[in-house]
Motif scaffolding. Structure first.
Motif, PDB file in Angstrom:
ATOM      1  N   UNK A  15      34.235  24.347  32.559  1.00 15.98           N
ATOM      2  CA  UNK A  15      34.745  23.198  31.809  1.00 15.98           C
ATOM      3  C   UNK A  15      35.220  22.079  32.742  1.00 15.98           C
ATOM      4  N   UNK A  16      35.811  22.448  33.861  1.00 17.82           N
ATOM      5  CA  UNK A  16      36.198  21.434  34.844  1.00 17.82           C
ATOM      6  C   UNK A  16      34.954  20.724  35.376  1.00 17.82           C
ATOM      7  N   UNK A  17      33.915  21.471  35.667  1.00 26.18           N
ATOM      8  CA  UNK A  17      32.661  20.882  36.152  1.00 26.18           C
ATOM      9  C   UNK A  17      32.050  19.974  35.086  1.00 26.18           C
ATOM     10  N   UNK A  18      32.114  20.398  33.837  1.00 28.67           N
ATOM     11  CA  UNK A  18      31.599  19.571  32.737  1.00 28.67           C
ATOM     12  C   UNK A  18      32.333  18.235  32.660  1.00 28.67           C
ATOM     13  N   UNK A  19      33.654  18.256  32.817  1.00 32.53           N
ATOM     14  CA  UNK A  19      34.455  17.053  32.590  1.00 32.53           C
ATOM     15  C   UNK A  19      34.769  16.246  33.850  1.00 32.53           C
ATOM     16  N   UNK A  47      44.259  19.566  27.875  1.00 29.33           N
ATOM     17  CA  UNK A  47      43.083  19.808  27.052  1.00 29.33           C
ATOM     18  C   UNK A  47      43.315  19.175  25.693  1.00 29.33           C
ATOM     19  N   UNK A  48      42.274  18.570  25.127  1.00 36.79           N
ATOM     20  CA  UNK A  48      42.406  18.046  23.774  1.00 36.79           C
ATOM     21  C   UNK A  48      41.911  19.079  22.768  1.00 36.79           C
ATOM     22  N   UNK A  49      41.992  18.757  21.496  1.00 36.01           N
ATOM     23  CA  UNK A  49      41.614  19.699  20.436  1.00 36.01           C
ATOM     24  C   UNK A  49      40.148  20.089  20.476  1.00 36.01           C
ATOM     25  N   UNK A  50      39.332  19.286  21.123  1.00 33.66           N
ATOM     26  CA  UNK A  50      37.903  19.581  21.216  1.00 33.66           C
ATOM     27  C   UNK A  50      37.551  20.361  22.479  1.00 33.66           C
ATOM     28  N   UNK A  51      38.568  20.644  23.316  1.00 34.12           N
ATOM     29  CA  UNK A  51      38.334  21.414  24.529  1.00 34.12           C
ATOM     30  C   UNK A  51      38.004  20.577  25.748  1.00 34.12           C
ATOM     31  N   UNK A  52      38.030  19.249  25.608  1.00 33.83           N
ATOM     32  CA  UNK A  52      37.775  18.364  26.758  1.00 33.83           C
ATOM     33  C   UNK A  52      39.024  18.318  27.627  1.00 33.83           C
ATOM     34  N   UNK A  69      47.707  15.585  23.651  1.00 34.50           N
ATOM     35  CA  UNK A  69      47.059  16.445  24.634  1.00 34.50           C
ATOM     36  C   UNK A  69      47.935  17.664  24.900  1.00 34.50           C
ATOM     37  N   UNK A  70      47.291  18.753  25.291  1.00 37.09           N
ATOM     38  CA  UNK A  70      47.981  20.024  25.475  1.00 37.09           C
ATOM     39  C   UNK A  70      47.985  20.397  26.954  1.00 37.09           C
ATOM     40  N   UNK A  71      49.172  20.450  27.584  1.00 39.76           N
ATOM     41  CA  UNK A  71      49.256  20.683  29.027  1.00 39.76           C
ATOM     42  C   UNK A  71      48.907  22.113  29.408  1.00 39.76           C
ATOM     43  N   UNK A 107      44.723  29.774  32.237  1.00 41.15           N
ATOM     44  CA  UNK A 107      43.900  30.368  31.173  1.00 41.15           C
ATOM     45  C   UNK A 107      44.753  30.813  29.992  1.00 41.15           C
ATOM     46  N   UNK A 108      45.913  31.385  30.285  1.00 44.16           N
ATOM     47  CA  UNK A 108      46.826  31.813  29.216  1.00 44.16           C
ATOM     48  C   UNK A 108      47.244  30.611  28.364  1.00 44.16           C
ATOM     49  N   UNK A 109      47.576  29.499  29.000  1.00 47.54           N
ATOM     50  CA  UNK A 109      47.976  28.306  28.257  1.00 47.54           C
ATOM     51  C   UNK A 109      46.819  27.735  27.437  1.00 47.54           C
ATOM     52  N   UNK A 110      45.623  27.788  27.961  1.00 44.48           N
ATOM     53  CA  UNK A 110      44.464  27.325  27.175  1.00 44.48           C
ATOM     54  C   UNK A 110      44.325  28.151  25.906  1.00 44.48           C
ATOM     55  N   UNK A 111      44.472  29.455  26.036  1.00 43.55           N
ATOM     56  CA  UNK A 111      44.382  30.349  24.877  1.00 43.55           C
ATOM     57  C   UNK A 111      45.516  30.064  23.898  1.00 43.55           C
TER      58      UNK A 111
END
Length: 123
Positions: A15-19, A47-52, A69-71, A107-111
């Protein structure tokens, strides 16, 4: 923060590579924001609600949550976080900081956040 932890997960690197085009470009951009932020504040990977994924800076008590945005990763740039060990050498602090990032917590925070905003669609 953890010492000797593993690097970022494959999903996060993807995802980092994508963005940001590559993990190295992301690190460079994050580090540049951190070393050039005037005064005290924070640099966030969010991360936003769409995962960007997004990078942003804030000052004082501001938070990415107020921007929708979600830190998931933050570096503290207030002098108390680095002055005793690095004096006024913020770039040295940033370089050392990358060695203690706990990618498992990112990763835990993303989840956590993805579950949170699925439950709270009003956000």
């Amino acid at each position: 923060m953890c010492v000797g932890g593993k690097g970022p997960s494959e999903a996060l690197v993807r995802d980092i590579t994508r963005d940001f085009d590559s993990f190295d470009i992301f690190v460079d951009h994050f580090s540049t924001l951190a070393t050039t932020l005037f005064g005290s504040g924070y640099v966030w990977l969010c991360e936003d609600k769409l995962g960007k994924l997004h990078l942003m800076t804030t000052v004082n008590q501001d938070t990415p949550l107020s921007q929708g945005l979600y830190p998931i990763l933050v570096v503290d740039l207030w002098e108390h976080s680095y002055y005793l060990q690095h004096q006024n050498k913020r770039a040295d602090y940033i370089s050392a900081w990358w060695n203690v990032v706990c990618w498992a917590e990112v990763d835990h925070l993303r989840t956590f956040w993805s579950a949170y905003y699925r439950e709270h669609i009003e956000l």
